[in-house]
Design a protein around this motif. Sequence first.
Motif, short mmCIF file in Angstrom:
data_model
loop_
_atom_site.label_atom_id
_atom_site.label_comp_id
_atom_site.label_asym_id
_atom_site.label_seq_id
_atom_site.Cartn_x
_atom_site.Cartn_y
_atom_site.Cartn_z
N ALA A 188 0.77 -1.20 -0.07
CA ALA A 188 0.18 -0.10 -0.01
C ALA A 188 0.86 1.34 0.16
N ASP A 189 2.12 1.08 0.78
CA ASP A 189 2.79 2.29 0.55
C ASP A 189 3.47 2.65 -0.38
N ARG A 190 3.67 1.41 -1.45
CA ARG A 190 4.73 1.74 -2.51
C ARG A 190 3.39 1.75 -3.82
N LEU A 191 2.28 1.51 -3.58
CA LEU A 191 1.29 1.59 -4.95
C LEU A 191 0.67 2.72 -5.11
N PRO A 192 0.74 3.53 -5.84
CA PRO A 192 0.06 5.10 -5.96
C PRO A 192 -1.45 4.63 -6.15
N PRO A 193 -2.23 5.69 -6.01
CA PRO A 193 -3.78 5.34 -6.23
C PRO A 193 -4.13 5.08 -7.77
N GLY A 194 -5.02 3.95 -7.95
CA GLY A 194 -5.46 3.56 -9.20
C GLY A 194 -4.59 2.80 -9.90
N GLN A 195 -3.39 2.43 -9.51
CA GLN A 195 -2.46 1.41 -10.02
C GLN A 195 -2.39 0.09 -9.50
N TYR A 196 -2.10 -0.77 -10.24
CA TYR A 196 -1.87 -2.31 -9.91
C TYR A 196 -0.58 -2.89 -10.14
N PRO A 197 0.06 -3.59 -9.37
CA PRO A 197 1.42 -4.15 -9.61
C PRO A 197 1.39 -5.12 -10.65
N THR A 198 2.51 -5.32 -11.39
CA THR A 198 2.74 -6.17 -12.37
C THR A 198 4.14 -6.63 -12.32
N GLU A 199 4.44 -8.09 -12.75
CA GLU A 199 5.75 -8.52 -12.82
C GLU A 199 6.14 -8.33 -14.14
N TYR A 248 -2.87 14.88 -21.48
CA TYR A 248 -2.16 14.39 -20.42
C TYR A 248 -1.68 15.61 -19.41
N HIS A 249 -1.60 15.25 -18.31
CA HIS A 249 -1.19 16.17 -17.34
C HIS A 249 0.18 17.00 -17.51
N ASN A 250 0.31 18.02 -17.36
CA ASN A 250 1.51 18.74 -17.54
C ASN A 250 2.51 18.22 -16.82
N TYR A 251 2.35 17.87 -15.37
CA TYR A 251 3.49 17.47 -14.54
C TYR A 251 3.63 15.76 -14.45
N GLY A 252 2.40 15.28 -14.16
CA GLY A 252 2.33 13.73 -14.05
C GLY A 252 2.77 13.22 -12.93
N ASP A 253 2.13 13.55 -11.63
CA ASP A 253 2.86 12.90 -10.40
C ASP A 253 1.73 11.61 -10.26
N PRO A 254 2.32 10.53 -10.10
CA PRO A 254 1.52 9.28 -9.86
C PRO A 254 0.67 9.23 -8.64
N TRP A 255 1.26 9.75 -7.56
CA TRP A 255 1.10 9.86 -6.11
C TRP A 255 -0.39 10.85 -6.09
N ARG A 256 -0.50 11.90 -7.16
CA ARG A 256 -1.75 12.66 -6.94
C ARG A 256 -2.60 12.43 -8.32
N GLU A 257 -2.28 11.31 -9.06
CA GLU A 257 -3.30 11.02 -9.92
C GLU A 257 -3.38 11.77 -11.14
N GLN A 258 -2.15 12.46 -11.37
CA GLN A 258 -2.37 13.42 -12.39
C GLN A 258 -2.07 12.94 -13.64
N ARG A 259 -3.11 12.37 -14.17
CA ARG A 259 -3.35 11.82 -15.47
C ARG A 259 -3.64 12.68 -16.60
N ASN A 260 -4.64 13.46 -16.50
CA ASN A 260 -5.26 14.35 -17.34
C ASN A 260 -5.08 15.68 -17.03
#
Length: 199
Positions: free
Chosen positions: A16-27, A184-196
């Motif tokens: 939980a501490d390593r996975l930003p919101p809206g993401q899923y882990p993959t190998e 797409y978002h101008n900055y793109g921080d995954p922890w703030r879900e800056q997607r668009n």
Amino acid sequence: MTSFSPGFHGRPRALADRLPPGQYPTESFPVLSAGPTPRVPTETWTFTLTTETGATHSWTWDEMMALPQQETVHDIHCVTRWSKFDTHWRGVPLTAFLDDVETAADHVVAEAYGGYTTNLPLEDVLDGRAWVAHTYDGYPLSPEHGGPARLLVPHLYFWKSAKWVSGLRLTVEDEPGFWESVGYHNYGDPWREQRNWGD
């Protein structure tokens, strides 16, 4: 009565501490590109830094490999929602290219073979936050993943880590790149879900 499957202990806190919101882990390491895969031989590869005044500094592959190298391990996060933990890279910190450059710029545009561009605040590529990476998991970076060299900016969504990087252009004004110009978002921080735009 609530029941649990054998072995279920809830979501590990470390995940939980390593996975930003809206993401899923993959190998796996998905391959996503905006166009055809450029094939760039190291014999003809060059990396060019252009300042806001038009001054240029260029490195061949051998000159780049003679710069200080770093091994680095990072979690990476794609805007398409996958995250991959503990990726191993070797490359040159961008600070090594910028150390002796006089500039008043606050922004940088990363340019790539094939025409792709992406924009970043200059402070986001300094002080050990970004690299030109040429080795992944102990092997030369494959063309599908941006080889022979790509930008690595792991604290932002991975579209900021331009594949097949060919140079940096320092700018006084912020200039949106390929994806930033189409929503797409101008900055793109995954922890703030800056997607668009507007996120």
